[in-house]
Design a protein around this motif. Sequence first.
Motif, PDB file in Angstrom:
ATOM      1  N   CYS A  32       0.827  -1.214   0.000  1.00  0.00           N
ATOM      2  CA  CYS A  32       0.000   0.000   0.000  1.00  0.00           C
ATOM      3  C   CYS A  32       0.859   1.261   0.000  1.00  0.00           C
ATOM      4  O   CYS A  32       0.334   2.372   0.067  1.00  0.00           O
ATOM      5  N   GLY A  33       2.177   1.102  -0.042  1.00  0.00           N
ATOM      6  CA  GLY A  33       3.056   2.251  -0.192  1.00  0.00           C
ATOM      7  C   GLY A  33       3.748   2.745   1.059  1.00  0.00           C
ATOM      8  O   GLY A  33       4.501   3.706   1.017  1.00  0.00           O
ATOM      9  N   ARG A  34       3.500   2.109   2.184  1.00  0.00           N
ATOM     10  CA  ARG A  34       4.187   2.517   3.405  1.00  0.00           C
ATOM     11  C   ARG A  34       5.412   1.611   3.548  1.00  0.00           C
ATOM     12  O   ARG A  34       5.302   0.500   4.051  1.00  0.00           O
ATOM     13  N   THR A  35       6.550   2.111   3.083  1.00  0.00           N
ATOM     14  CA  THR A  35       7.738   1.274   2.958  1.00  0.00           C
ATOM     15  C   THR A  35       8.818   1.567   3.991  1.00  0.00           C
ATOM     16  O   THR A  35       9.710   0.752   4.180  1.00  0.00           O
ATOM     17  N   SER A  38       9.629   3.091   9.975  1.00  0.00           N
ATOM     18  CA  SER A  38       8.808   3.847  10.938  1.00  0.00           C
ATOM     19  C   SER A  38       7.336   3.841  10.537  1.00  0.00           C
ATOM     20  O   SER A  38       6.453   3.758  11.397  1.00  0.00           O
ATOM     21  N   ALA A  39       7.055   3.924   9.240  1.00  0.00           N
ATOM     22  CA  ALA A  39       5.660   3.918   8.771  1.00  0.00           C
ATOM     23  C   ALA A  39       5.016   2.549   8.968  1.00  0.00           C
ATOM     24  O   ALA A  39       3.856   2.453   9.378  1.00  0.00           O
ATOM     25  N   ILE A  40       5.767   1.503   8.686  1.00  0.00           N
ATOM     26  CA  ILE A  40       5.252   0.139   8.885  1.00  0.00           C
ATOM     27  C   ILE A  40       4.972  -0.075  10.372  1.00  0.00           C
ATOM     28  O   ILE A  40       3.911  -0.575  10.755  1.00  0.00           O
ATOM     29  N   ARG A  41       5.918   0.336  11.191  1.00  0.00           N
ATOM     30  CA  ARG A  41       5.777   0.174  12.643  1.00  0.00           C
ATOM     31  C   ARG A  41       4.561   0.939  13.163  1.00  0.00           C
ATOM     32  O   ARG A  41       3.778   0.432  13.964  1.00  0.00           O
ATOM     33  N   ARG A  42       4.404   2.179  12.698  1.00  0.00           N
ATOM     34  CA  ARG A  42       3.276   3.003  13.127  1.00  0.00           C
ATOM     35  C   ARG A  42       1.946   2.368  12.689  1.00  0.00           C
ATOM     36  O   ARG A  42       1.001   2.288  13.468  1.00  0.00           O
TER      37      ARG A  42
END
Length: 164
Positions: A32-35, A38-42
């Motif tokens: 979905c574009g969260r690569t 930190s974004a994956i973790r969030r």
Amino acid sequence: MTRARIPDCPLARSVEIIDRWWTLEILHVVLCGRTRFSAIRRDLETPADVLAERIAELTEKGLLEADDTADDVDGPDDPAHRATALGRSLRPVLLVMAAFGNHRLAPEDRSVILVDEETGQEVDPVVVDRATGRRIDTAGFAFARGPKAGEQVAARYPEARAGR
């Protein structure tokens, strides 16, 4: 890692690769574009050490890889990851699983839907044969043994019949 009970069964091999529920969850977020880590973790609300272990496992399996082409504005402490060809090949599975999860819910009770980005209209994924475009989740399609079927698979499935 789970080992396939019947090594030449394609369903068992798929489960062997997917292994744990979080495999699909992490792939979904990345696809979905969260690569960024930190974004994956969030998104997943996962402790950093646990997520690092899971990403390392998915990288070892060949589902994810480091994305060296990503901007390094966030620095080495926030690496980017991308799905490999093998990881991307699971996207149709994710789409169909999401549709399966939504089918039992009223439209107003769905928290995530798949939409056509151009029109904004909700879409309903189906599985079709690439050659004919025919839906294959209907009567008239069945599993048959392939040319390399081992003893256990051959005992379960009939030989494929030649075209009529």
